[in-house]
Scaffold this active site. Structure first.
Site, PDB file in Angstrom:
ATOM      1  N   LYS A   1       0.840  -1.208   0.000  1.00  0.00           N
ATOM      2  CA  LYS A   1       0.000   0.000   0.000  1.00  0.00           C
ATOM      3  C   LYS A   1       0.876   1.261   0.000  1.00  0.00           C
ATOM      4  CE  LYS A   1      -2.192  -0.929   3.889  1.00  0.00           C
ATOM      5  NZ  LYS A   1      -1.546  -2.189   4.321  1.00  0.00           N
TER       6      LYS A   1
ATOM      7  N   ARG B   1      -9.553   0.731   9.087  1.00  0.00           N
ATOM      8  CA  ARG B   1      -9.133  -0.638   9.373  1.00  0.00           C
ATOM      9  C   ARG B   1     -10.225  -1.411  10.095  1.00  0.00           C
ATOM     10  NH1 ARG B   1      -3.180   0.446   9.356  1.00  0.00           N
ATOM     11  NH2 ARG B   1      -2.059  -1.471   9.773  1.00  0.00           N
TER      12      ARG B   1
ATOM     13  N   ARG C   1      12.171  -6.608   3.887  1.00  0.00           N
ATOM     14  CA  ARG C   1      12.230  -5.202   4.296  1.00  0.00           C
ATOM     15  C   ARG C   1      13.039  -5.043   5.585  1.00  0.00           C
ATOM     16  NH1 ARG C   1       6.859  -2.623   6.066  1.00  0.00           N
ATOM     17  NH2 ARG C   1       7.677  -3.116   8.116  1.00  0.00           N
TER      18      ARG C   1
ATOM     19  N   ARG D   1      11.209  -0.776  13.084  1.00  0.00           N
ATOM     20  CA  ARG D   1       9.953  -0.431  13.740  1.00  0.00           C
ATOM     21  C   ARG D   1       9.748  -1.360  14.935  1.00  0.00           C
ATOM     22  NH1 ARG D   1       5.465   0.003   9.000  1.00  0.00           N
ATOM     23  NH2 ARG D   1       4.251  -0.941  10.657  1.00  0.00           N
TER      24      ARG D   1
ATOM     25  N   ARG E   1      -0.590  -8.429  13.735  1.00  0.00           N
ATOM     26  CA  ARG E   1      -1.060  -7.496  12.696  1.00  0.00           C
ATOM     27  C   ARG E   1      -1.883  -8.228  11.649  1.00  0.00           C
ATOM     28  NH1 ARG E   1       4.564  -5.035  11.213  1.00  0.00           N
ATOM     29  NH2 ARG E   1       3.509  -3.815   9.623  1.00  0.00           N
TER      30      ARG E   1
HETATM   31  P1  AMP Z   1       0.825   0.548   9.452  1.00  0.00           P
HETATM   32  O1  AMP Z   1       2.023   1.428   9.295  1.00  0.00           O
HETATM   33  O2  AMP Z   1      -0.335   0.979   8.592  1.00  0.00           O
HETATM   34  O3  AMP Z   1       1.158  -0.923   9.309  1.00  0.00           O
HETATM   35  O4  AMP Z   1       0.315   0.744  10.960  1.00  0.00           O
HETATM   36  C1  AMP Z   1       1.160   0.444  12.045  1.00  0.00           C
HETATM   37  C2  AMP Z   1       0.334   0.342  13.310  1.00  0.00           C
HETATM   38  O5  AMP Z   1      -0.337   1.586  13.568  1.00  0.00           O
HETATM   39  C3  AMP Z   1      -0.798  -0.688  13.271  1.00  0.00           C
HETATM   40  O6  AMP Z   1      -0.348  -1.997  13.551  1.00  0.00           O
HETATM   41  C4  AMP Z   1      -1.715  -0.145  14.370  1.00  0.00           C
HETATM   42  O7  AMP Z   1      -1.205  -0.402  15.650  1.00  0.00           O
HETATM   43  C5  AMP Z   1      -1.619   1.356  14.132  1.00  0.00           C
HETATM   44  N1  AMP Z   1      -2.626   1.815  13.156  1.00  0.00           N
HETATM   45  C6  AMP Z   1      -2.388   2.351  11.939  1.00  0.00           C
HETATM   46  N2  AMP Z   1      -3.530   2.666  11.324  1.00  0.00           N
HETATM   47  C7  AMP Z   1      -4.522   2.301  12.167  1.00  0.00           C
HETATM   48  C8  AMP Z   1      -5.935   2.350  12.086  1.00  0.00           C
HETATM   49  N3  AMP Z   1      -6.561   2.835  10.996  1.00  0.00           N
HETATM   50  N4  AMP Z   1      -6.637   1.889  13.139  1.00  0.00           N
HETATM   51  C9  AMP Z   1      -6.041   1.406  14.241  1.00  0.00           C
HETATM   52  N5  AMP Z   1      -4.710   1.318  14.374  1.00  0.00           N
HETATM   53  C10 AMP Z   1      -3.943   1.773  13.343  1.00  0.00           C
END
Ligand code: AMP
Length: 251
Positions: free
Chosen positions: A13, A88, A127, A139, A150
């Protein structure tokens, strides 16, 4: 143009959003990035979500909805935006519909990048290895346990959005296993069809689908990992057959 990129962690994404930013003058709104920035800055929000994120769990809906609503009001988002990592959950999607409607806005398309879980794990491992090799800090959620969480959160809470947006006629499914430029080309096709549809809704003008993009849109459904369950017949059709809205017109 207002878009959502939907897909599990590692589906590409972020990569695709970055490729679209320059091309369409859209801004990429990544909730993961916004939350990581808050954690780094040690804000109240950051302290609230730090541990949740490190576990790979989802942050509370109201927290995430609040930051996105504020962000789409910024002047740079006026021309359009790509939501990457949001919504999400179904309540997040409902909140998004509500606050966009309140601003007289609506979504143009929701693009699902479909990938198989084994490939996802390999992508994330690659990655992590590349970041290690470059000496970059990892991270907090780049570890096997958080990754499992996740993926679990994706299946349980985010996958229902596929049906949510399909029912609203917004869902377009693309094979995220295709090479990166083919995925971008397939997204381009979806976007040009969506802008034609937005300009000329009553006529429902069909757009052409270039062969390269068609390849990414019609590849066979990737196999999914054991616990994810199998796809419905309807889902498989979404991969193999362009929907009526963007069926290619005869040459
Ligand atoms: P990402 O970088 O999109 O993989 O997001 C990393 C982490 O941020 C996720 O595993 C969640 O803990 C939090 N997060 C990001 N976007 C959301 C969302 N829309 N709703 C809830 N938690 C989020």
């Amino acid at each position: 143009m207002k878009l959502i990129l939907l897909g599990p962690p590692g589906a590409g994404k972020g990569t695709q959003a970055q490729r679209l930013v320059g091309k369409y003058g859209l801004v990429q709104l990544s909730t993961g990035e916004m939350l990581r920035d808050a954690v780094k800055a040690g804000t109240v929000l950051g302290l609230q979500v730090k541990d949740i994120m490190a576990r790979g769990a989802l942050c509370p809906d109201d927290v995430v909805v609040g930051i996105v609503e504020e962000r789409v009001e910024q002047p740079d988002a006026r021309k359009g935006f790509i939501l990457d990592g949001f919504p999400r959950t179904v309540p997040q999607a409902e909140a998004l519909d509500r606050f966009l409607a309140g601003k007289g806005l609506s979504l143009d398309a929701v693009i699902e990048l479909r990938v198989d879980e084994q490939a996802l794990l390999r992508r994330i491992e690659t990655r992590v290895a590349q970041m290690r090799a470059r000496g970059e800090p990892l991270r907090d959620d780049d570890n096997a346990e958080a990754l499992r969480e996740r993926l679990r959160a994706y299946r349980k809470l985010t996958e229902p959005l596929i049906a949510y947006y399909r029912q609203r006629g917004l869902l377009r499914t693309i094979d995220g296993m295709a090479p990166i430029p083919d995925v971008t080309a397939a997204i381009d096709q979806v976007l040009s069809a969506a802008s034609v549809a937005a300009e000329d809704k009553p006529k429902r003008v069909a757009s052409r689908v270039k062969p390269l993009a068609a390849k990414a849109m019609t590849r066979k459904s990737p196999k999914r990992g054991g616990t994810a369950g199998s796809r419905t017949g309807k889902d498989k059709m979404a991969l193999r057959k362009p929907s009526a809205r963007w069926r290619p017109s005869p040459a």
